[in-house]
Design a protein around this motif. Structure first.
Motif, PDB file in Angstrom:
ATOM      1  N   ILE A  52       0.835  -1.204   0.000  1.00 29.92           N
ATOM      2  CA  ILE A  52       0.000   0.000   0.000  1.00 29.92           C
ATOM      3  C   ILE A  52       0.866   1.249   0.000  1.00 29.92           C
ATOM      4  N   TRP A 256      -8.956   1.087  -3.741  1.00 26.43           N
ATOM      5  CA  TRP A 256      -9.671  -0.160  -3.463  1.00 26.43           C
ATOM      6  C   TRP A 256      -9.378  -1.159  -4.581  1.00 26.43           C
ATOM      7  N   PHE A 265     -10.054  -5.337  -0.674  1.00 26.63           N
ATOM      8  CA  PHE A 265      -9.782  -4.354   0.366  1.00 26.63           C
ATOM      9  C   PHE A 265     -10.180  -2.970  -0.130  1.00 26.63           C
ATOM     10  N   THR A 267      -8.927   1.213   1.059  1.00 26.37           N
ATOM     11  CA  THR A 267      -8.113   2.024   1.947  1.00 26.37           C
ATOM     12  C   THR A 267      -8.668   3.436   2.012  1.00 26.37           C
ATOM     13  N   THR A 288      -3.930   6.153   7.157  1.00 25.45           N
ATOM     14  CA  THR A 288      -4.900   5.424   6.351  1.00 25.45           C
ATOM     15  C   THR A 288      -5.490   4.274   7.155  1.00 25.45           C
ATOM     16  N   THR A 290      -7.175   0.523   6.227  1.00 27.73           N
ATOM     17  CA  THR A 290      -7.519  -0.470   5.222  1.00 27.73           C
ATOM     18  C   THR A 290      -8.510  -1.453   5.823  1.00 27.73           C
TER      19      THR A 290
END
Length: 339
Positions: A52, A256, A265, A267, A288, A290
């Motif tokens: 990420i 996403w 997922f 975020t 962030t 997630t």
């Protein structure tokens, strides 16, 4: 690194520190795309945290290159003049007005060319594999297309950005990601960076339905992006990024898709991500969250090696702290790593 570059330099080195707040008897996953894991082992969540951070920061860095290239070209930006020197489309150093903002619009590891033949209006960024930043090697091409008659300085100007086999290799561990896809980049308020001190704020948005990411383990996944970047001036340029997508329940969603383990997922940016020129255009703060069915992962940026907020580290490293809870288990884990 040059403090005047409008380029987010993401430096991720060394090995992260993992601390389990409760006992964890699970073993780390391999990260292989063929794994049947639900992606919740400590090693797998650490890898997702790093994914990420790396993907988001590298896309932001590339978008800064796009913005630099648009600002450097009087043909595409619509700028009437520069108070310093500028070569059309070449991204050389420019000293802007409005408070004397100093901009270096060059890209040290790329060549920038333009194509206006046969009705095209394109800027082509070709990354050449130089390690001029000391932290990454980039190869590949990014093509910026702007409609005829539109200027980047105009309110609501929209360009299309095509990412073509952009491979980024992190020097410290040779971890690679390869990006492909198309996104739209909008100058919501209008205006150019050279005039930021006079304008006060400039707002841009980024929207991508499907950016393809190939990870080093050959897993290939599709992520979507929806971000807003607000440029302000405070002892230099400050870029504040938030998420703009809503899933109907959660707002502020920035990214996403599916992670390398095949788990969906999304975020959210829960605290704005802030990049400051006064700290070499590095990410100095932000948070962030997630969200996945199996866990909730919170990542905080702008920390020291102990996981505490810190000032500008100069040539040292900022750290992120990832904290996650396995849903339904009550177990909480913490992972700290540099970026």
């Amino acid at each position: 690194m040059k403090a005047s570059k409008i380029l987010l330099a993401t430096v991720i080195t060394a090995t992260g520190l993992i601390v389990a707040c409760t006992k964890n008897n699970s073993t780390g996953g391999s990260g292989n795309s063929g794994s049947n894991s639900n992606g919740t082992t400590a090693a797998e969540v650490q890898t997702q945290s790093d994914d990420i951070t790396q993907v988001s920061n590298e896309m932001d860095a590339m978008t800064s290159d796009v913005n630099n290239s648009l600002n450097a070209s009087t043909t595409f930006s619509g700028a009437t003049s520069f108070s310093g020197s500028a070569a059309d489309g070449k991204g050389v150093v420019t000293e802007g007005g409005g408070g004397g903002i100093i901009l270096d619009l060059s890209i040290c590891d790329a060549t920038v060319t333009t194509d206006t033949s046969n009705g095209l209006r394109q800027i082509i960024i070709t990354y050449d594999g130089k390690n001029c930043w000391g932290n990454r090697i980039r190869t590949g091409v990014v093509v910026i297309s702007i409609p005829v008659g539109e200027r980047w300085r105009d309110t609501g100007a929209v360009v299309t950005v095509s990412i073509q086999n952009l491979k980024i290799t992190r020097v410290r561990d040779n971890k690679t990601i390869t990006l492909n896809g198309t996104y739209t980049y909008t100058n919501v308020t209008g205006g150019l960076l050279k005039d930021l001190a006079t304008l006060g704020t400039i707002t841009h948005t980024i929207s991508a339905d499907s950016v393809t990411i190939q990870f080093a383990d050959s897993a290939t996944r599709i992520w979507s992006v929806a971000k807003q970047r607000v440029f302000t001036y405070n002892d230099g340029i400050v870029i504040t990024t938030t998420g703009t997508h809503s899933d109907g329940t959660n707002n502020d969603v920035a990214i996403w898709g599916t992670n390398r383990y095949g788990n969906s997922f999304e975020t959210l940016i829960t605290q704005p991500m802030v990049i400051a020129q006064s700290c070499d255009f590095r990410l100095i703060s932000g948070q962030t969250e997630t969200i996945r069915p199996a866990l909730t992962l919170t990542i905080t940026y702008g920390l020291d090696s102990n996981g505490d907020p810190t000032g500008c580290p100069g040539n040292g490293y900022y750290y992120f702290k990832a904290v996650w809870v396995l849903n339904g288990s009550g177990k909480t884990y913490t992972y700290i790593a540099p970026y």
